[in-house]
Write a protein that holds these residues in place. Structure first.
Motif, PDB file in Angstrom:
ATOM      1  N   ALA A 108      39.293  36.037  36.656  1.00 34.15           N
ATOM      2  CA  ALA A 108      38.892  36.732  37.589  1.00 34.15           C
ATOM      3  C   ALA A 108      37.441  37.345  37.069  1.00 34.15           C
ATOM      4  CB  ALA A 108      39.804  38.069  37.767  1.00 34.15           C
ATOM      5  N   SER A 112      34.083  36.320  39.365  1.00 39.30           N
ATOM      6  CA  SER A 112      33.502  37.606  39.815  1.00 39.30           C
ATOM      7  C   SER A 112      32.053  37.855  39.202  1.00 39.30           C
ATOM      8  CB  SER A 112      34.176  38.914  39.653  1.00 39.30           C
ATOM      9  OG  SER A 112      34.428  39.210  38.421  1.00 39.30           O
ATOM     10  N   VAL A 144      39.195  39.977  44.014  1.00 45.52           N
ATOM     11  CA  VAL A 144      39.235  38.744  43.045  1.00 45.52           C
ATOM     12  C   VAL A 144      40.351  38.525  42.363  1.00 45.52           C
ATOM     13  CG1 VAL A 144      37.918  37.783  40.899  1.00 45.52           C
ATOM     14  CG2 VAL A 144      36.775  39.229  42.836  1.00 45.52           C
ATOM     15  N   LYS A 147      42.267  36.358  44.702  1.00 45.43           N
ATOM     16  CA  LYS A 147      42.104  35.038  44.671  1.00 45.43           C
ATOM     17  C   LYS A 147      42.615  34.196  43.552  1.00 45.43           C
ATOM     18  CE  LYS A 147      37.636  35.775  47.256  1.00 45.43           C
ATOM     19  NZ  LYS A 147      36.318  35.724  47.025  1.00 45.43           N
TER      20      LYS A 147
END
Length: 194
Positions: A108, A112, A144, A147
């Motif tokens: 992440a 990001s 994020v 995701k």
């Protein structure tokens, strides 16, 4: 052959065979159902839906998808090996939270970052130096994290057993393929038809 020579030869051969990380995935609250292996074409179509970051020309004729875990040294080696192809090939790197509990937050952090490619470069350098990878950010957005979870679930749905996993379509033959493990630039180039 004496015992020392045999031991060194066996170690060298074993080292050559290590091209992917296949540790058990990080423990999750809900056990996943066994995945049915997807065809390479199905995997390619699914990979297109994943959240990743691109390296290489945006308008490249050929796109390759790489599922990776930030704790995987073989993923780091593939990152380094693929650099000579960056002007010819678009690669979408899809981060996972698969190998270690720290993998999700590190993934992440990379995804990001203002420059995910630079964050990936730092992570892979640190992994190859055996320093554990990038320090995970403490303020990771929930979207994020979601995701990364979705990428990991998608990867598991492919029936894959190790990272890195290269999913590609050969530019010359149109044939789809999946390649587990790190390969060198020449093998990658031949595999994807450039």
């Amino acid at each position: 052959m004496n015992r020392r020579t045999f031991t060194l030869t066996a170690f060298a051969l074993a080292s050559l065979g290590l091209a992917a990380c296949d540790d058990k995935p990080a423990a999750s609250a809900t056990p996943a159902a066994p995945a049915v292996k997807k065809s390479p074409q199905e995997a390619y179509e699914l990979a297109r839906q994943a959240s990743g970051f691109s390296v290489g020309p945006v308008m490249a004729a050929n796109t390759v998808y790489v599922f990776f875990d930030p704790a995987c040294p073989h993923c780091a080696q593939l990152w380094a090996n693929a650099k000579p192809l960056q002007t010819q090939l678009k690669m979408v790197w899809i981060p996972l939270g698969w190998l270690r509990p720290s993998s999700g937050p590190q993934s992440a952090t990379i995804l990001s970052a203002a420059d995910p490619s630079a964050a990936m470069e730092e992570n892979e350098r640190l992994v190859l130096e055996r320093k554990g990878g990038i320090t995970a950010s403490q303020n990771l957005p929930d979207e994020v994290k979601a995701k990364i979870k979705a990428n990991t679930d998608l990867f598991n749905s492919l029936g894959a057993e190790s990272v890195p996993l290269i999913v590609f379509k050969n530019a010359k033959t149109g044939q789809y393929g999946m390649q587990p493990g790190a390969v060198d630039a020449a093998a990658l180039s031949a595999m994807v038809g450039i």
